[in-house]
Design a protein around this motif. Sequence first.
Motif, PDB file in Angstrom:
ATOM      1  N   ILE A 149       0.826  -1.204   0.000  1.00 11.66           N
ATOM      2  CA  ILE A 149       0.000   0.000   0.000  1.00 11.66           C
ATOM      3  C   ILE A 149       0.864   1.259   0.000  1.00 11.66           C
ATOM      4  CG2 ILE A 149      -1.715   1.303   1.348  1.00 11.66           C
ATOM      5  CD1 ILE A 149      -2.723  -1.462   2.362  1.00 11.66           C
ATOM      6  N   GLU A 150       2.055   1.167   0.553  1.00 12.57           N
ATOM      7  CA  GLU A 150       2.961   2.321   0.614  1.00 12.57           C
ATOM      8  C   GLU A 150       3.191   2.932  -0.766  1.00 12.57           C
ATOM      9  OE1 GLU A 150       5.034   5.287   2.066  1.00 12.57           O
ATOM     10  OE2 GLU A 150       4.309   3.713   3.448  1.00 12.57           O
ATOM     11  N   LEU A 151       3.167   2.083  -1.801  1.00  8.80           N
ATOM     12  CA  LEU A 151       3.402   2.554  -3.167  1.00  8.80           C
ATOM     13  C   LEU A 151       2.277   3.448  -3.680  1.00  8.80           C
ATOM     14  CD1 LEU A 151       4.603  -0.818  -4.769  1.00  8.80           C
ATOM     15  CD2 LEU A 151       6.050   1.088  -4.025  1.00  8.80           C
ATOM     16  N   TYR A 152       1.103   3.347  -3.046  1.00  3.69           N
ATOM     17  CA  TYR A 152      -0.088   3.998  -3.604  1.00  3.69           C
ATOM     18  C   TYR A 152      -0.725   5.021  -2.676  1.00  3.69           C
ATOM     19  CZ  TYR A 152       0.449  -0.149  -6.523  1.00  3.69           C
ATOM     20  OH  TYR A 152       0.958  -1.133  -7.337  1.00  3.69           O
ATOM     21  N   ARG A 153      -0.080   5.351  -1.574  1.00  2.82           N
ATOM     22  CA  ARG A 153      -0.651   6.319  -0.635  1.00  2.82           C
ATOM     23  C   ARG A 153      -0.809   7.685  -1.307  1.00  2.82           C
ATOM     24  NH1 ARG A 153      -0.537   5.649   4.980  1.00  2.82           N
ATOM     25  NH2 ARG A 153       0.213   7.756   5.367  1.00  2.82           N
ATOM     26  N   ARG A 154      -2.015   8.217  -1.230  1.00  2.83           N
ATOM     27  CA  ARG A 154      -2.233   9.545  -1.785  1.00  2.83           C
ATOM     28  C   ARG A 154      -3.493  10.158  -1.185  1.00  2.83           C
ATOM     29  NH1 ARG A 154      -6.212  10.023  -5.776  1.00  2.83           N
ATOM     30  NH2 ARG A 154      -7.046   8.044  -6.577  1.00  2.83           N
ATOM     31  N   GLN A 226      -3.246  -2.032  -5.511  1.00  3.82           N
ATOM     32  CA  GLN A 226      -3.137  -1.277  -6.759  1.00  3.82           C
ATOM     33  C   GLN A 226      -4.523  -0.872  -7.274  1.00  3.82           C
ATOM     34  OE1 GLN A 226      -1.331  -3.409 -10.054  1.00  3.82           O
ATOM     35  NE2 GLN A 226      -0.654  -1.502 -11.000  1.00  3.82           N
ATOM     36  N   GLU A 227      -5.485  -1.775  -7.149  1.00  3.60           N
ATOM     37  CA  GLU A 227      -6.850  -1.465  -7.574  1.00  3.60           C
ATOM     38  C   GLU A 227      -7.421  -0.316  -6.749  1.00  3.60           C
ATOM     39  OE1 GLU A 227     -10.223  -1.367  -9.673  1.00  3.60           O
ATOM     40  OE2 GLU A 227      -8.612  -2.764 -10.152  1.00  3.60           O
ATOM     41  N   MET A 228      -7.191  -0.347  -5.448  1.00  9.55           N
ATOM     42  CA  MET A 228      -7.694   0.708  -4.574  1.00  9.55           C
ATOM     43  C   MET A 228      -7.147   2.068  -4.971  1.00  9.55           C
ATOM     44  SD  MET A 228      -7.555  -0.944  -0.753  1.00  9.55           S
ATOM     45  CE  MET A 228      -8.823  -2.088  -0.159  1.00  9.55           C
ATOM     46  N   ASP A 232     -11.793   6.668  -5.286  1.00 11.55           N
ATOM     47  CA  ASP A 232     -11.899   7.769  -4.333  1.00 11.55           C
ATOM     48  C   ASP A 232     -12.667   7.419  -3.067  1.00 11.55           C
ATOM     49  OD1 ASP A 232     -10.605   9.663  -6.134  1.00 11.55           O
ATOM     50  OD2 ASP A 232     -12.432   9.461  -7.329  1.00 11.55           O
ATOM     51  N   ILE A 233     -13.429   6.331  -3.104  1.00  6.60           N
ATOM     52  CA  ILE A 233     -14.080   5.808  -1.906  1.00  6.60           C
ATOM     53  C   ILE A 233     -14.327   4.324  -2.135  1.00  6.60           C
ATOM     54  CG2 ILE A 233     -16.512   6.166  -2.561  1.00  6.60           C
ATOM     55  CD1 ILE A 233     -16.877   7.221   0.394  1.00  6.60           C
ATOM     56  N   ALA A 234     -14.276   3.554  -1.052  1.00  7.79           N
ATOM     57  CA  ALA A 234     -14.480   2.101  -1.148  1.00  7.79           C
ATOM     58  C   ALA A 234     -15.643   1.692  -0.261  1.00  7.79           C
ATOM     59  CB  ALA A 234     -13.223   1.349  -0.730  1.00  7.79           C
ATOM     60  N   ILE A 235     -16.471   0.794  -0.770  1.00 11.99           N
ATOM     61  CA  ILE A 235     -17.525   0.164   0.022  1.00 11.99           C
ATOM     62  C   ILE A 235     -17.016  -1.215   0.402  1.00 11.99           C
ATOM     63  CG2 ILE A 235     -19.920  -0.621   0.048  1.00 11.99           C
ATOM     64  CD1 ILE A 235     -20.509   1.442  -2.138  1.00 11.99           C
ATOM     65  N   GLU A 244      -6.886  -1.206   5.280  1.00 16.36           N
ATOM     66  CA  GLU A 244      -5.935  -1.173   4.167  1.00 16.36           C
ATOM     67  C   GLU A 244      -6.270  -0.018   3.234  1.00 16.36           C
ATOM     68  OE1 GLU A 244      -4.087  -5.561   3.727  1.00 16.36           O
ATOM     69  OE2 GLU A 244      -5.843  -5.178   2.471  1.00 16.36           O
ATOM     70  N   ALA A 245      -7.554   0.183   2.992  1.00 21.40           N
ATOM     71  CA  ALA A 245      -7.970   1.301   2.157  1.00 21.40           C
ATOM     72  C   ALA A 245      -7.545   2.624   2.788  1.00 21.40           C
ATOM     73  CB  ALA A 245      -9.477   1.259   1.943  1.00 21.40           C
ATOM     74  N   CYS A 246      -7.853   2.789   4.063  1.00 20.96           N
ATOM     75  CA  CYS A 246      -7.539   4.042   4.742  1.00 20.96           C
ATOM     76  C   CYS A 246      -6.036   4.306   4.796  1.00 20.96           C
ATOM     77  CB  CYS A 246      -8.122   4.038   6.150  1.00 20.96           C
ATOM     78  SG  CYS A 246      -9.923   4.193   6.185  1.00 20.96           S
ATOM     79  N   ALA A 247      -5.243   3.259   4.942  1.00 19.15           N
ATOM     80  CA  ALA A 247      -3.790   3.430   4.958  1.00 19.15           C
ATOM     81  C   ALA A 247      -3.288   4.016   3.652  1.00 19.15           C
ATOM     82  CB  ALA A 247      -3.102   2.091   5.232  1.00 19.15           C
ATOM     83  N   GLY A 248      -4.030   3.798   2.564  1.00 19.87           N
ATOM     84  CA  GLY A 248      -3.679   4.369   1.275  1.00 19.87           C
ATOM     85  C   GLY A 248      -4.350   5.692   0.998  1.00 19.87           C
ATOM     86  N   GLY A 249      -5.105   6.220   1.974  1.00 18.42           N
ATOM     87  CA  GLY A 249      -5.806   7.488   1.798  1.00 18.42           C
ATOM     88  C   GLY A 249      -7.174   7.351   1.168  1.00 18.42           C
ATOM     89  N   LEU A 250      -7.692   6.123   1.095  1.00 16.97           N
ATOM     90  CA  LEU A 250      -8.988   5.857   0.468  1.00 16.97           C
ATOM     91  C   LEU A 250     -10.079   5.759   1.529  1.00 16.97           C
ATOM     92  CD1 LEU A 250     -10.612   5.072  -2.113  1.00 16.97           C
ATOM     93  CD2 LEU A 250      -9.962   2.689  -1.649  1.00 16.97           C
TER      94      LEU A 250
END
Length: 322
Positions: A149-154, A226-228, A232-235, A244-250
């Motif tokens: 997830i570190e690769l995709y944090r935004r 990578q998909e996440m 911009d938001i995940a259900i 995991e989503a939140c760790a990537g800023g999602l």
Amino acid sequence: MFVFCIESSHTRGLGHLYRSLTLADELAHSGRSVCFAVNRHEASHDIVKARGFAVYGYDIYADAGSWELELIRALGSATIWVNDRLNTQAAHAKAIAAAGLKLVTFDDRGDGAAFADLNVSALVFEDTAALKGKDVRSGVDFMILNPEIELYRRHRDSLTSILVTMGGADTYGVTIKVAQWLRDNAMHATIVTGPAFQHKDELDIILQGKAEGFLTHRGAVASLAQEMAGHDIAITGGGVTPFEACAGGLPCIVIANEDFEIPVGRALEKLGCGRFAGHHSTLDLTPAFEGLSIGTMSRAALDAVDLEGVRRVGSLIKGLET
């Protein structure tokens, strides 16, 4: 040798398995020998083998304490037993201790937790004082998340893309309810289902139906992290996935698949990085989508959840070695 003992199936879900694989990778990268004991579920065994670990099957219906010693003797060099099965029975824990192994357990409220050398309960957000074990650790700091997830944090600042991911199995077919709601409300979304998903025919009916919205279905993806990254938001359900989503800023909208996931949804809402949509049996996503502030939620997500939990837990477990 570290032995990871897992329950994984369509009914139980695959979350425990994936969490343990992340921790197993951390231990293996530090030179430790790791194997898995998983109930006889072919898809789960295939996942473990694909990650390069040996896997041994056990009978999920066997009496606690009746089979563990035989497996430990067969392995020959096991020193630490890691349970990710929730409610550990006392007979099982005593059998592990009698064989001379240290016991680690996760999110455990079973009567065997009292015998655990370490009880890591990052997903327990209510009545944490009642957790048992010689060393109990709780809180988001001990969440075991995929380091990729570190690769995709935004940071996100607007809502243009929705992801639906209800776990590797989605036991209750919550994806179907979510897809129906999204279709009826003419919303665009990408739906990702896991390797143990058994509701494809029902989903296909919704996807083939006339709808103003546009829903895209993807099967098991090579990298959920990578998909996440593209949304911009995940259900999600109320397990590890929303963290995991939140760790990537999602940011997330959390639906509880099980009663014990209700506090998870409430905790994420309190942290400001999620909305809790209630239990799947009474699902209505309308309130969850009202007044969303993606920018604020995404910043809260990045601030609340880091990716150091697997290293923290790995260090605690390695500290049990003798």
